[in-house]
Design an enzyme around this catalytic site. Structure first.
Site, PDB file in Angstrom:
ATOM      1  N   SER A  68       0.709  -1.024   0.028  1.00 55.14           N
ATOM      2  CA  SER A  68      -0.119  -0.010   0.042  1.00 55.14           C
ATOM      3  C   SER A  68       0.933   1.110   0.050  1.00 55.14           C
ATOM      4  O   SER A  68       1.796   1.452   0.971  1.00 55.14           O
ATOM      5  CB  SER A  68      -0.929   0.055   1.171  1.00 55.14           C
ATOM      6  N   GLY A  69       0.703   2.257  -0.916  1.00 60.38           N
ATOM      7  CA  GLY A  69       1.584   3.385  -0.924  1.00 60.38           C
ATOM      8  C   GLY A  69       0.867   4.379   0.340  1.00 60.38           C
ATOM      9  O   GLY A  69       1.854   4.962   0.835  1.00 60.38           O
ATOM     10  N   LEU A  70      -0.251   4.197   0.646  1.00 64.01           N
ATOM     11  CA  LEU A  70      -0.692   5.080   2.002  1.00 64.01           C
ATOM     12  C   LEU A  70       0.173   4.477   3.220  1.00 64.01           C
ATOM     13  O   LEU A  70       0.811   5.205   3.978  1.00 64.01           O
ATOM     14  CB  LEU A  70      -2.281   4.983   2.202  1.00 64.01           C
ATOM     15  N   ASP A  80       0.717  10.577   1.968  1.00 64.68           N
ATOM     16  CA  ASP A  80       0.305  10.025   0.595  1.00 64.68           C
ATOM     17  C   ASP A  80       0.183  10.899  -0.400  1.00 64.68           C
ATOM     18  O   ASP A  80      -0.793  11.145  -0.946  1.00 64.68           O
ATOM     19  CB  ASP A  80      -0.871   9.054   0.764  1.00 64.68           C
ATOM     20  N   ASP A 107       1.128  -0.853  -5.052  1.00 64.36           N
ATOM     21  CA  ASP A 107       0.494   0.383  -5.228  1.00 64.36           C
ATOM     22  C   ASP A 107       1.693   1.473  -5.913  1.00 64.36           C
ATOM     23  O   ASP A 107       2.452   2.004  -5.088  1.00 64.36           O
ATOM     24  CB  ASP A 107      -0.228   0.754  -3.979  1.00 64.36           C
ATOM     25  N   ASP A 109       1.141   4.188  -7.236  1.00 67.44           N
ATOM     26  CA  ASP A 109       0.425   5.694  -7.523  1.00 67.44           C
ATOM     27  C   ASP A 109       0.476   5.877  -9.077  1.00 67.44           C
ATOM     28  O   ASP A 109      -0.021   5.155  -9.707  1.00 67.44           O
ATOM     29  CB  ASP A 109       1.591   6.672  -6.931  1.00 67.44           C
ATOM     30  N   GLU A 136      -2.289   4.222 -11.253  1.00 69.46           N
ATOM     31  CA  GLU A 136      -3.358   5.208 -11.227  1.00 69.46           C
ATOM     32  C   GLU A 136      -3.306   6.364 -12.116  1.00 69.46           C
ATOM     33  O   GLU A 136      -2.415   6.959 -12.328  1.00 69.46           O
ATOM     34  CB  GLU A 136      -3.814   5.728  -9.960  1.00 69.46           C
ATOM     35  N   LYS A 142       0.332  13.040  -6.615  1.00 70.29           N
ATOM     36  CA  LYS A 142      -0.880  12.760  -6.471  1.00 70.29           C
ATOM     37  C   LYS A 142      -1.255  13.140  -5.004  1.00 70.29           C
ATOM     38  O   LYS A 142      -0.440  13.541  -3.910  1.00 70.29           O
ATOM     39  CB  LYS A 142      -0.990  11.226  -6.717  1.00 70.29           C
ATOM     40  N   ASN A 144      -3.736  11.422  -1.921  1.00 70.27           N
ATOM     41  CA  ASN A 144      -4.833  10.160  -1.615  1.00 70.27           C
ATOM     42  C   ASN A 144      -6.038  10.461  -2.041  1.00 70.27           C
ATOM     43  O   ASN A 144      -6.840  11.684  -2.052  1.00 70.27           O
ATOM     44  CB  ASN A 144      -4.555  10.019  -0.222  1.00 70.27           C
ATOM     45  N   SER A 145      -6.743   9.561  -2.463  1.00 70.32           N
ATOM     46  CA  SER A 145      -8.241   9.462  -3.035  1.00 70.32           C
ATOM     47  C   SER A 145      -9.140   9.800  -1.974  1.00 70.32           C
ATOM     48  O   SER A 145     -10.026  10.478  -2.464  1.00 70.32           O
ATOM     49  CB  SER A 145      -8.418   8.126  -3.663  1.00 70.32           C
ATOM     50  N   ARG A 179      -5.634   1.681 -12.880  1.00 72.85           N
ATOM     51  CA  ARG A 179      -6.459   2.014 -11.815  1.00 72.85           C
ATOM     52  C   ARG A 179      -6.910   3.734 -12.257  1.00 72.85           C
ATOM     53  O   ARG A 179      -6.204   4.386 -12.604  1.00 72.85           O
ATOM     54  CB  ARG A 179      -5.810   2.215 -10.686  1.00 72.85           C
ATOM     55  N   HIS A 210     -11.893   2.512  -8.315  1.00 71.55           N
ATOM     56  CA  HIS A 210     -12.121   3.191  -6.975  1.00 71.55           C
ATOM     57  C   HIS A 210     -13.160   4.089  -6.839  1.00 71.55           C
ATOM     58  O   HIS A 210     -13.495   4.897  -7.604  1.00 71.55           O
ATOM     59  CB  HIS A 210     -10.691   4.061  -6.837  1.00 71.55           C
TER      60      HIS A 210
END
Length: 315
Positions: A68-70, A80, A107, A109, A136, A142, A144-145, A179, A210
């Site tokens: 996980s990137g986060l 992130d 991940d 990114d 993504e 980026k 975080n979503s 993604r 997502h």
């Protein structure tokens, strides 16, 4: 929208499959490809952010991991938002792979920049034993979503170029998951489908859709309209109340539990630290934390003891 005939237009160059030293049989990338693209049942990938969390996930029974990137950024003390460098990130992934010996989907990114950065990161991840990379369609840097409401998307053609560059670099050595953040950015279902179509044509092996909604309605609508042109991967962090049966019914391939180990660790460590400072003692927390022997077991101290006997000729 015509979705026929996509996903097979792009033919990548061949490359040597990744395989950890001493590992026989299919590569980790081949294992992940079979799980994502060929299995009839759901694949569950558990978040890992370091060697210890990957070992715990393996012992629990997970067959694959999500780097996980986060979570990795958080454990490095970064946000992130592409604050951690790609080289720091790759180093952590290597430890995750070594510790678990499981297929790891990374991940990635947006690839840490343009097509050149993306293919460099993919090549380094292949060298470190990763099984796949998810890229993504966000702009660099980026965010975080789930943070804020401004989520700029990359141009479709530009991002497709990133995907093609990765495919030309690592071919089938890494599973390439494209993604799209179209739903995160509020662009709607048609935009998500259009982007997925372009990414399939660019060589993606699977599509990660997502959503930040509290229900799975958006992702299930996508999966229904997409008609399984490529495998669909989801991350139900926000719509966690949806039963897994709904994903099976929708024909979804893979579910990623994306950040739960690191969040569990945060809560557990905070509670222990608060109690120790309040009580000025560790006696109260000892029954509620892992025994020291469990730590030794996870990191295979027994193997070291056997190796010492074999190689040091100790009496």
């Amino acid at each position: 929208m015509n979705l026929q005939g996509i996903g097979m237009q792009y033919q990548p160059k061949s490359a040597v499959a990744n395989r950890p030293e001493g590992r026989a049989g299919p590569s980790l990338a081949q294992e992940l490809r079979v799980e994502i693209c060929s299995k009839s049942d759901l694949l569950f990938l558990m978040e890992a952010h370091d060697a210890l969390s990957s070992a715990i996930a393996k012992r629990a029974g997970f067959k694959g991991l999500w780097a996980s990137g986060l979570s990795i950024a958080s454990c490095l003390g970064y946000r992130d938002a592409n604050e951690a460098s790609w080289s720091q990130f790759v180093d952590v992934v290597e430890r995750i792979v070594d510790s678990s010996e499981l297929p790891v989907l990374v991940d990635g990114d947006g690839g840490f920049g343009n097509f050149n950065n993306a293919r460099l990161v993919a090549r380094k991840l292949r060298q470190r034993g990763a099984a796949g990379i998810a890229l993504e369609d966000s702009c660099f840097p980026k965010i975080n979503s789930f943070v804020g409401d401004r989520h700029s998307l990359a141009d479709i053609d530009e991002f497709s170029g990133r995907l093609r560059a990765v495919k030309d670099t690592v071919a089938d050595d890494l599973v390439l998951v494209a993604r799209t953040e179209a739903l995160i950015a509020g662009r709607g279902l048609d935009e998500a489908l259009s982007r997925a179509s372009a990414y399939a044509a660019a060589g993606a092996d699977a599509i990660l859709i997502h959503s930040r909604k509290s229900t799975a309605e958006e992702v299930i609508s996508f999966a229904t309209a997409w008609q399984n042109r490529l495998p669909v991967v989801i991350v139900p962090t926000k719509y966690y109340r949806t039963p897994v049966s709904a994903y099976r019914d929708a024909g979804i391939s893979t579910v990623i539990w994306a950040n739960h180990s690191v969040r569990a660790a945060i809560l557990a460590m905070r509670q222990v630290c608060d109690r120790i400072i309040a009580e000025e003692s560790i006696a109260g927390v000892e029954p509620n934390i892992a025994a020291i022997d469990e730590l030794f077991e996870l990191l295979r101290y027994d193997e070291l003891a056997h190796a010492e006997t074999r190689y040091l000729n100790l009496p």
